[in-house]
Design an enzyme around this catalytic site. Structure first.
Site, PDB file in Angstrom:
ATOM      1  N   HIS A  79       0.753  -1.052   0.091  1.00 30.55           N
ATOM      2  CA  HIS A  79      -0.173  -0.155   0.058  1.00 30.55           C
ATOM      3  C   HIS A  79       0.802   1.301   0.064  1.00 30.55           C
ATOM      4  O   HIS A  79       0.757   2.044   0.890  1.00 30.55           O
ATOM      5  CB  HIS A  79      -1.089  -0.058   1.189  1.00 30.55           C
ATOM      6  CG  HIS A  79      -2.096  -1.026   1.220  1.00 30.55           C
ATOM      7  ND1 HIS A  79      -3.204  -0.754   0.256  1.00 30.55           N
ATOM      8  CD2 HIS A  79      -2.346  -2.386   1.609  1.00 30.55           C
ATOM      9  CE1 HIS A  79      -4.055  -1.586   0.429  1.00 30.55           C
ATOM     10  NE2 HIS A  79      -3.495  -2.760   0.955  1.00 30.55           N
ATOM     11  N   ASN A 126      -6.524  -5.291  -5.719  1.00 30.12           N
ATOM     12  CA  ASN A 126      -7.620  -4.329  -6.027  1.00 30.12           C
ATOM     13  C   ASN A 126      -7.537  -3.075  -6.220  1.00 30.12           C
ATOM     14  O   ASN A 126      -7.958  -2.289  -6.821  1.00 30.12           O
ATOM     15  CB  ASN A 126      -8.878  -4.911  -5.255  1.00 30.12           C
ATOM     16  CG  ASN A 126      -8.593  -4.547  -3.782  1.00 30.12           C
ATOM     17  OD1 ASN A 126      -7.512  -5.098  -3.452  1.00 30.12           O
ATOM     18  ND2 ASN A 126      -9.338  -3.777  -2.980  1.00 30.12           N
ATOM     19  N   HIS A 127      -6.410  -2.726  -5.177  1.00 34.77           N
ATOM     20  CA  HIS A 127      -6.058  -1.170  -5.140  1.00 34.77           C
ATOM     21  C   HIS A 127      -5.287  -0.724  -6.280  1.00 34.77           C
ATOM     22  O   HIS A 127      -5.024   0.517  -6.644  1.00 34.77           O
ATOM     23  CB  HIS A 127      -5.067  -0.875  -3.711  1.00 34.77           C
ATOM     24  CG  HIS A 127      -5.984  -0.660  -2.484  1.00 34.77           C
ATOM     25  ND1 HIS A 127      -6.536   0.273  -2.157  1.00 34.77           N
ATOM     26  CD2 HIS A 127      -6.795  -1.676  -1.847  1.00 34.77           C
ATOM     27  CE1 HIS A 127      -7.224   0.233  -1.136  1.00 34.77           C
ATOM     28  NE2 HIS A 127      -7.450  -1.203  -1.020  1.00 34.77           N
TER      29      HIS A 127
END
Length: 618
Positions: free
Chosen positions: A23, A131-132
């Site tokens: 992330h 998915n990000h």
């Protein structure tokens, strides 16, 4: 397949550093007052582990970036770290045995990066997307860009979702062969259906004994019957599964007897949501493979921001209530003391001294109460700890305790953060639309009494924007969909024979009704609008119609598009027809009139009708 504890480094042993859900670009400064570069500090620690342990390659399980459209600063920092730790003169001893044209067919550079004569790669990175960082917003995503630079090897990207035939990346070192299968993020409902229909196939290398690793990025925890991938239903030919997407760290391999393979779930590298599962210590894994045997070592991440999560059940506590003090004030005082004397010392134990480790901790105290009078205003506690805690405004979370003696057993990691409500937007493949949030929206606006509460927007377009916001953190989704729907409506009305404001209002509703009848086309147009970046040129055609493949009427069928105008001569579709020879001045005047009417309508709807509020807070 056998697990071994032998720590023998031979020429036959492949050493892999495994991590998922890094992330990059996640920014606490926007939400909780923290440092904006903490994800990069942890990513650098992971890369340092790779260099120190002299791994043969690093394997990532998706969500390298937090945003599908990361900032240029985030992309720059990532590139700088990859150049610093992954390029060098150290020899890569892996032999690449696969057909690069097959496994990298979606990449600009169709070869493994350490065999590129223009690069000196010492530690290759192989990654799928999550998915990000899903490139479904368009044909190209951030991982595609990194792949084109030669800094990473991007595999497992799919464009045809009617059937998945996965070719492995086969790597050889000495007498050990690894077959690496990748499956980047796909909607869980869709992928679950493909598995049920046996439309996911893993190609096996011929005449070669390989250790088979599968990397995927999906829901492992059950969110409805089909909104997850059952961990026992993967291919039995697998030996080891790296499971991304789930943020709870379960790095130690777990044997699945039904599937006959081991599963390792590294979890996220940083804390992105204040749920209980994220409070567990963060690790990455050092996987050693020697022929058919493996061993996994967990490596603790020392750069992670301290995070303490605690449940408090008020009925189990002896909280004294004084004569002049309310129940709420007594509870507030007790909680204050508990944070200071119980939780803050636990925070101190998580401070490792690692350079640039964020010092301000995350604290989440979830308080279960019986009586509404036990709740207190948390603002005073937020003010007290505003300089000590990274999330003072959402440090306390109240939950009503269920009645009955079994209430304690019902406490589990609930839906407390934005990332944890995604499952509410994914229904089961066989259930009614109305059992999901998008289904509820659709049902509400399909009711006759609510039909005219949406005239410019359609429920289909609204749900597409809602899905993009929740599942992909696309903060511009609603703005982009409103702009697109207004522009399409203006173009349609301009081409009709309208003389009065009443005529314009009627044509707006007619265009709305046309789009309601053409749901597949409307969904496609909404997706195209959301995929389009603000800088990208818009198509000159007025509207794009989607034609469903005649061989398959299922909603997952392959879609083909063709362009056609919605101009003059569309009377059969509900328009009045159009008179040619309109002057440019009149057209511009009408456009301004329509835009003003749409703007006025939007203003008036603020005071009536349903209001959908999306917030990052709890």
């Amino acid at each position: 397949m056998e697990s071994t504890d032998e720590h023998v480094d031979t020429e036959d042993t492949i050493r892999i550093l495994v991590a998922t859900d890094i992330h990059l670009g996640f920014d606490y400064s926007k939400k909780r007052g923290g440092q904006s570069d903490e994800s990069f500090v942890t990513f650098e620690e992971i890369l340092k582990y790779g260099k120190e342990k002299e791994v043969d390659f690093i394997l990532l399980g998706g969500d390298l970036f937090h945003d599908t459209k990361p900032t240029q600063v985030a992309l720059l920092k990532c590139v700088e770290l990859l150049r610093k730790y992954c390029l060098g003169t150290r020899e890569c001893k892996l032999q690449f045995l696969s057909d690069p044209e097959m496994v990298f067919r979606h990449c600009a550079q169709k070869l493994v990066n350490y065999e590129d004569s223009n690069l000196n790669v010492s530690i290759p990175i192989f990654t799928i997307h999550g998915n990000h960082d899903d490139p479904s917003f368009g044909t190209v995503g951030t991982i595609d860009v990194l792949s084109a630079t030669g800094l990473i090897n991007y595999f497992g990207k799919w464009t045809d979702l009617t059937r998945l035939v996965i070719s492995p990346i086969v790597l050889k070192k000495g007498n050990t062969h690894v077959a690496l299968y990748g499956l980047s993020y796909i909607n869980d409902q869709r992928l679950s259906r493909l598995y049920r229909d046996e439309k996911v196939e893993l190609l096996r290398p011929k005449d070669l004994d390989t250790f088979n690793i599968f990397v995927l990025h999906q829901n492992r925890v059950k969110h409805g019957d089909y909104a997850y991938i059952p961990e026992s239903k993967l291919h039995k030919s697998l030996d080891f599964v790296i499971w991304g997407h789930e943020h709870e760290c379960r790095i130690d391999p777990e044997f699945n007897a039904e599937g006959t393979y081991h599963i390792s779930q590294p979890g996220s590298s940083i804390v992105t949501s204040l749920c209980e599962s994220e409070s567990k210590p963060k690790h990455v894994g050092l996987l050693r493979i020697n022929k058919s045997s493996f061993h996994m070592n967990s490596l603790k991440l020392k750069s992670v921001r301290p995070y303490v999560f605690e449940n408090m059940i008020l009925r189990d506590l002896d909280i004294k209530v004084g004569d002049c003090v309310s129940v709420a004030d007594s509870v507030s005082q007790y909680v204050d003391q508990y944070i200071e004397h119980e939780l803050m010392p636990r925070v101190a134990k998580q401070l490792t001294g690692y350079p640039n480790q964020p010092i301000q901790p995350l604290i989440r105290l979830r308080i279960f109460y019986d009586d509404e009078n036990e709740q207190f205003d948390t603002l005073s506690l937020a003010q007290k700890y505003c300089d000590e805690v990274a999330n003072p405004m959402d440090m306390i979370l109240f939950r009503k305790l269920k009645s009955g003696d079994k209430a304690k057993r019902d406490i589990h990691d609930g839906i407390d953060d934005l990332d944890d409500i995604t499952e509410l937007f994914q229904g089961d493949a066989g259930q009614e639309w109305t059992s999901t949030v998008p289904g509820g929206i659709k049902k509400y606006f399909n009711m006759e009494e609510n039909r005219d509460k949406l005239t410019v927007l359609t429920a289909t377009a609204l749900n597409e924007a809602l899905n993009r916001y929740v599942e992909f953190s696309d903060t511009d989704a609603f703005k982009n969909i409103v702009r697109d729907q207004m522009e399409r409506t203006i173009r349609f009305v301009q081409e009709q024979d309208t003389a009065t404001p009443e005529d314009i209002r009627e044509q707006i509703k007619i265009f709305r009704d046309i789009r309601l009848l053409e749901e597949h086309e409307e969904q496609k147009c909404a997706q195209e609008a959301l995929n389009r970046s603000p800088q990208s040129p818009r198509k000159q055609s007025r509207t794009t119609n989607v034609i469903l493949d005649s061989n398959d009427s299922d909603e997952d069928s392959t879609l083909s598009t063709k362009t056609r105008g919605r101009g003059r001569g569309r009377g059969s579709r509900g328009g009045r027809g159009s008179r040619g020879g309109r002057g440019r001045g009149k057209s511009n005047e009408k456009s301004a009139c329509i835009a003003e009417m749409l703007s006025s309508a939007a203003q008036s709807k603020r005071s009536r009708g349903p209001c959908i509020v999306i917030s990052d807070s709890d």
